[in-house]
Structures are given as C-alpha cells and as structure tokens.
Motif scaffolding. Structure first.
Motif, PDB file in Angstrom:
ATOM      1  N   THR A 385      33.732  29.723  52.036  1.00  0.00           N
ATOM      2  CA  THR A 385      32.885  29.331  50.914  1.00  0.00           C
ATOM      3  C   THR A 385      32.458  30.609  50.207  1.00  0.00           C
ATOM      4  N   VAL A 386      32.417  30.558  48.891  1.00  0.00           N
ATOM      5  CA  VAL A 386      32.235  31.779  48.106  1.00  0.00           C
ATOM      6  C   VAL A 386      31.022  31.644  47.196  1.00  0.00           C
ATOM      7  N   GLU A 387      30.244  32.694  47.168  1.00  0.00           N
ATOM      8  CA  GLU A 387      29.192  32.805  46.156  1.00  0.00           C
ATOM      9  C   GLU A 387      29.278  34.190  45.543  1.00  0.00           C
ATOM     10  N   GLY A 388      28.769  34.317  44.353  1.00  0.00           N
ATOM     11  CA  GLY A 388      28.873  35.603  43.674  1.00  0.00           C
ATOM     12  C   GLY A 388      27.808  35.768  42.613  1.00  0.00           C
ATOM     13  N   SER A 389      27.584  37.002  42.253  1.00  0.00           N
ATOM     14  CA  SER A 389      26.625  37.302  41.186  1.00  0.00           C
ATOM     15  C   SER A 389      27.000  38.628  40.546  1.00  0.00           C
ATOM     16  N   GLN A 390      26.585  38.768  39.309  1.00  0.00           N
ATOM     17  CA  GLN A 390      26.774  40.040  38.607  1.00  0.00           C
ATOM     18  C   GLN A 390      25.453  40.790  38.612  1.00  0.00           C
ATOM     19  N   LEU A 391      25.516  42.042  39.005  1.00  0.00           N
ATOM     20  CA  LEU A 391      24.314  42.879  39.017  1.00  0.00           C
ATOM     21  C   LEU A 391      24.381  43.863  37.868  1.00  0.00           C
ATOM     22  N   SER A 392      23.353  43.839  37.061  1.00  0.00           N
ATOM     23  CA  SER A 392      23.247  44.770  35.927  1.00  0.00           C
ATOM     24  C   SER A 392      21.880  45.433  36.023  1.00  0.00           C
ATOM     25  N   ALA A 393      21.856  46.683  36.451  1.00  0.00           N
ATOM     26  CA  ALA A 393      20.599  47.389  36.637  1.00  0.00           C
ATOM     27  C   ALA A 393      20.370  48.360  35.496  1.00  0.00           C
ATOM     28  N   ALA A 394      19.120  48.571  35.189  1.00  0.00           N
ATOM     29  CA  ALA A 394      18.726  49.590  34.214  1.00  0.00           C
ATOM     30  C   ALA A 394      17.653  50.446  34.859  1.00  0.00           C
ATOM     31  N   ARG A 395      17.871  51.732  34.875  1.00  0.00           N
ATOM     32  CA  ARG A 395      16.983  52.648  35.572  1.00  0.00           C
ATOM     33  C   ARG A 395      16.127  53.430  34.587  1.00  0.00           C
ATOM     34  N   ALA A 407      18.058  53.258  31.233  1.00  0.00           N
ATOM     35  CA  ALA A 407      19.469  53.633  31.162  1.00  0.00           C
ATOM     36  C   ALA A 407      20.269  52.654  32.011  1.00  0.00           C
ATOM     37  N   ALA A 408      21.195  51.950  31.385  1.00  0.00           N
ATOM     38  CA  ALA A 408      21.954  50.904  32.086  1.00  0.00           C
ATOM     39  C   ALA A 408      23.022  51.521  32.984  1.00  0.00           C
ATOM     40  N   THR A 409      23.186  50.936  34.171  1.00  0.00           N
ATOM     41  CA  THR A 409      24.316  51.267  35.032  1.00  0.00           C
ATOM     42  C   THR A 409      25.426  50.253  34.765  1.00  0.00           C
ATOM     43  N   ASN A 410      26.630  50.565  35.197  1.00  0.00           N
ATOM     44  CA  ASN A 410      27.742  49.648  34.975  1.00  0.00           C
ATOM     45  C   ASN A 410      27.535  48.351  35.754  1.00  0.00           C
ATOM     46  N   PRO A 411      27.753  47.201  35.112  1.00  0.00           N
ATOM     47  CA  PRO A 411      27.613  45.931  35.839  1.00  0.00           C
ATOM     48  C   PRO A 411      28.703  45.790  36.898  1.00  0.00           C
ATOM     49  N   VAL A 412      28.332  45.134  37.999  1.00  0.00           N
ATOM     50  CA  VAL A 412      29.241  44.937  39.131  1.00  0.00           C
ATOM     51  C   VAL A 412      29.109  43.503  39.605  1.00  0.00           C
ATOM     52  N   VAL A 413      30.250  42.866  39.920  1.00  0.00           N
ATOM     53  CA  VAL A 413      30.253  41.543  40.517  1.00  0.00           C
ATOM     54  C   VAL A 413      30.334  41.685  42.024  1.00  0.00           C
ATOM     55  N   VAL A 414      29.399  41.027  42.712  1.00  0.00           N
ATOM     56  CA  VAL A 414      29.396  41.002  44.181  1.00  0.00           C
ATOM     57  C   VAL A 414      29.804  39.606  44.641  1.00  0.00           C
ATOM     58  N   LEU A 415      30.885  39.529  45.382  1.00  0.00           N
ATOM     59  CA  LEU A 415      31.364  38.267  45.929  1.00  0.00           C
ATOM     60  C   LEU A 415      31.138  38.259  47.439  1.00  0.00           C
ATOM     61  N   THR A 416      30.709  37.123  47.961  1.00  0.00           N
ATOM     62  CA  THR A 416      30.526  36.946  49.392  1.00  0.00           C
ATOM     63  C   THR A 416      31.280  35.714  49.846  1.00  0.00           C
ATOM     64  N   GLY A 417      32.180  35.900  50.796  1.00  0.00           N
ATOM     65  CA  GLY A 417      32.866  34.781  51.418  1.00  0.00           C
ATOM     66  C   GLY A 417      32.321  34.576  52.810  1.00  0.00           C
ATOM     67  N   GLU A 418      31.973  33.334  53.141  1.00  0.00           N
ATOM     68  CA  GLU A 418      31.424  33.020  54.457  1.00  0.00           C
ATOM     69  C   GLU A 418      32.267  31.942  55.098  1.00  0.00           C
ATOM     70  N   ARG A 419      32.648  32.181  56.341  1.00  0.00           N
ATOM     71  CA  ARG A 419      33.453  31.203  57.048  1.00  0.00           C
ATOM     72  C   ARG A 419      32.550  30.117  57.627  1.00  0.00           C
ATOM     73  N   PRO A 420      32.846  28.839  57.354  1.00  0.00           N
ATOM     74  CA  PRO A 420      31.985  27.747  57.839  1.00  0.00           C
ATOM     75  C   PRO A 420      31.885  27.764  59.360  1.00  0.00           C
TER      76      PRO A 420
END
Length: 420
Positions: A385-395, A407-420
């Motif tokens: 099962t997969v969930e994900g989010s995009q992180l966009s930070a500004a420092r 100052a914005a950092t580059n956005p990154v997508v974090v995906l997490t797969g979890e085995r049932p």
C-alpha cells in the motif's frame, strides 16, 4: 537482612550462574515446600524434601497449572531457576499467570559472563534470542557496540556469528557458566559460525572499533568500552535527529535536506532490533539518523569517495554503519534481509530489486515528477500500500539591512510503501 520465612504462595529462587552456593533462604523454603518446580538439573542440585511433589520443567503450562493449584490449596511452592529469574526469566510468565510471587535472585548468567571476561557492562544492551525470532537480537548486535545475548538452541553463537559476518565484531561465548565444564572463548563471527556450541551459553558481542564523537554534537553517545555516558544504550539521542545539513560532511549539497529527512526517518520507523538499508546513501545522513535511533544500518553507495564521507560522518556521530561499496541493484545481492529500506538513489531496477526482498516498509524520495507514477505502480504491483506527499520547505534567510526573507528549497516527493 532478615531471614526469609516460608509463606503460602510461590517463591522463585535463582541458582547462581557463577557457581556460588545457593542463597541461605533456600533451605528453609525447601523444608516448608509442598511443591518444587524446576529444570532437571536444578532439581538435582538442591535437597528437595522427600514429602514434596516435584514438577520437572519442559512445557511451562503444566507447571503453571500445578502452581496455581498449590496456591489455591494453601501449599507453599518453590520454583528453581537460573541466575536472576527476573531477567528474561520465568518471573514474567508466572506474573502473567496471576500467581503471587516472591523472588530471591542470584547472579545472572549475563553478569557472570561479563565478570568472567573482566568487562564492565553498565552500558551494555541485554537481549534474548530464546523462544522468539532471533533477528532483533542479531540486529542489536549489528547496531550497538556492546550487547549480551541470551541464546537458545538454533539461535546461538553459530547462528548469530553467521549473521554478524561483515560487521567488525569480536564475540565472547560463555558456555556452562558455574559448572565444571565452564568455557569462555573469544572468536570472530566467522569462527563462531563454523563451530558447535554447548547449551546453555551466553554471547557477548563487542565492537572492534568503538566510534567516539569528537565534538559536543553527540555528548550522549558511546565512549571507549562501549558505554554511553547516559547509560541508555538504545535510547533516542539527546542531540535529536533531522539534524541540519551542516552537521554532515557532503559534496555539492548531495544530502537529504533535514525537513525531508525528518519524514523519511519517521516513515522508516527505526528502532533497536530492526535492520535498515540506506541505498544510494550519499552522505549517509538518513542511515546515520536511523542508527542514532537504535537500528542496525547497511549503507549501499557506489561512489568510493562518498563511502569515505559516510565513514567520516558515522564516526562524527558515534554510530556503527556497515558500508557496502557497489552499484545497486547488483550490490544488494546477498545482503541480510532488511526490515525497512530507504531508496535515495538508483532507478526502477533498484526499486524492483528492493521490493523483491519484501521488507515491511520501503521509502523513497523523488525530485523528478515523471518518476512518481512508475514508482507507485511498481510498489503496488509488489503488494505494497502506498502513500505519498510533496514537501516544499522555505527557510529563513537574511537580507541586507536586517530584513528576513523565505528561501525555497527544491520540492521533493516522499513515497512510502507498506506491506500489509
């Protein structure tokens, strides 16, 4: 200390693992006992009164039933155990059964093993491989510099030694403590794996090289001899995690940013007893922070220069990270099975090789959006099962004249797969 008088209920008495005579309280307890429970070797080692019933321990349930009957009938009972029965011993099981207990401990096998070796153990982690999956105990040995393992047939020095090949460890194996057959041997993991060991035995795993922080950045980490100054061998680091990039050596900003690292580490769920792979490790920051939280870590990195950086960062943070230099997915072949994997580099073939090992959790970071959908599809096809989010930070960043901007950092997508 006042003598312990016999009383109705169950008294658990430890027999000294170091071979010392039984506690003086045992004689009057046995004299009054109507039921004595213990392993065959324990029953043979003490003067059980002729009128007392005995139960030789094998499966625990029949003994618990007899003890409960004795308590209900008002018959004093004695349970004989090894060493300190409150240390991974029978006390936990008897308490869970609701039996009223008193405990007279003796020297535990762990204390005796460290004493025989002449080593301090106030900073050691004590784990057991007895009657449970041995992998958490093995991973504790991989992660921490000083670990004592209570072993069992099929989960002893040979099996643990085989799992520690590739880690810089020396092993002390203490067999038959407190008996005429007592033997203490120091071996390598390879030597331990090749031998047959007598049961029962205790394994001490000791890091050959103990990393020590050279700054105040990690004041709670280990010191020579394997001890942490806070006596918490697997506690969360006092210095925290999701540390700033300035706390790591890295090249050309090739490092997982702290905001992203915080989520990645949380998704990996590192803790003592788990093995985490950091694939495409770069600076090693993700794996190092998993190690700071008690996990065993394998860092896989194809660039030898980055490997040197990973080693330097691990030493600076006083953690043990095993480095595997090679290109994924080929470098993943033959590595021990992971509980969680962070994929920080490599393409679809690397992710395919990772999910083929079926770890509980897979976490990856993607900067290119065109790689997101294929990665999600690959994880789902492997049963995750997969969930994900995009992180966009500004420092916060300073401007001339004392003003502050974001100052914005580059956005990154974090995906997490979890085995049932």
């Amino acid at each position: 200390m006042a003598p312990m008088t016999p009383a109705i209920g169950v008294t658990v008495v430890g027999l000294d693992a170091a071979g010392a005579p039984p506690h003086p309280a045992l004689a009057p307890l046995l004299t009054a006992a109507g039921l004595v429970v213990g392993a065959a070797r324990h029953l043979a080692a003490v003067p059980v009164p002729p009128g007392a019933d005995t139960v030789t321990l094998g499966p625990l349930a029949p003994a618990v039933h007899r003890l409960a009957e004795a308590v209900a009938a008002g018959v004093p009972a004695v349970v004989l155990a090894s060493g300190d029965p409150g240390l991974f011993g029978i006390v936990r099981r008897l308490r869970a059964a609701g039996l009223p207990l008193r405990v007279v401990p003796a020297v535990s096998s762990v204390a005796a093993a460290f004493a025989r070796a002449g080593l301090p153990w106030d900073g050691a982690a004590v784990v057991t491989a007895h009657g449970r999956d041995p992998r958490p105990a093995l991973n504790a040995c991989r992660a921490l510099p000083l670990v004592a393992v209570l072993t069992a047939p099929g989960a002893g020095a040979a099996e643990l030694g085989a799992g520690l090949v590739g880690w810089s460890r020396r092993l002390l194996v203490a067999e038959h403590l407190g008996t005429d057959a007592e033997r203490i041997r120091e071996v390598t993991p390879e030597q331990a794996a090749a031998e047959t060991w007598a049961d029962p035995h205790v394994l001490l795993s000791i890091a050959d090289v103990v990393p020590v922080a050279t700054t105040d950045a990690a004041p709670d980490r280990v010191a020579p001899g394997g001890m942490r100054s806070d006596n918490q061998p697997a506690a969360a680091p006092a210095g925290g995690w999701a540390l700033p990039e300035t706390r790591y050596a890295h090249r050309d900003s090739m490092i997982t940013k702290s905001e992203v690292r915080a989520l990645v580490v949380a998704r990996l769920r590192p803790r003592l007893g788990r093995l985490v792979w950091d694939v495409g490790a770069g600076s090693g920051s993700v794996g190092i922070e998993c190690a700071l939280l008690g996990a065993a870590v394998l860092a896989v990195e194809q660039d030898p220069g980055a490997g040197a950086t990973i080693r330097a960062n691990a030493t600076a943070h006083a953690v043990h990270v095993r480095l595997v230099t090679g290109r994924a997915p080929q470098a993943l072949a033959g590595l021990p099975e992971p509980d969680a994997v962070f994929v920080g580099g490599g393409g679809a073939d690397t992710l395919t090789a990772v999910v083929a090992r079926q770890p509980e959790r897979v976490v990856l970071t993607l900067a290119a959006l065109d790689r997101v959908a294929p990665a999600v599809g690959l994880l789902r096809a492997a049963g995750y099962t997969v969930e994900g989010s995009q992180l966009s930070a500004a420092r916060l960043a300073d401007l001339p004249g004392g003003s502050i901007r974001l100052a914005a950092t580059n956005p990154v997508v974090v995906l997490t797969g979890e085995r049932p």
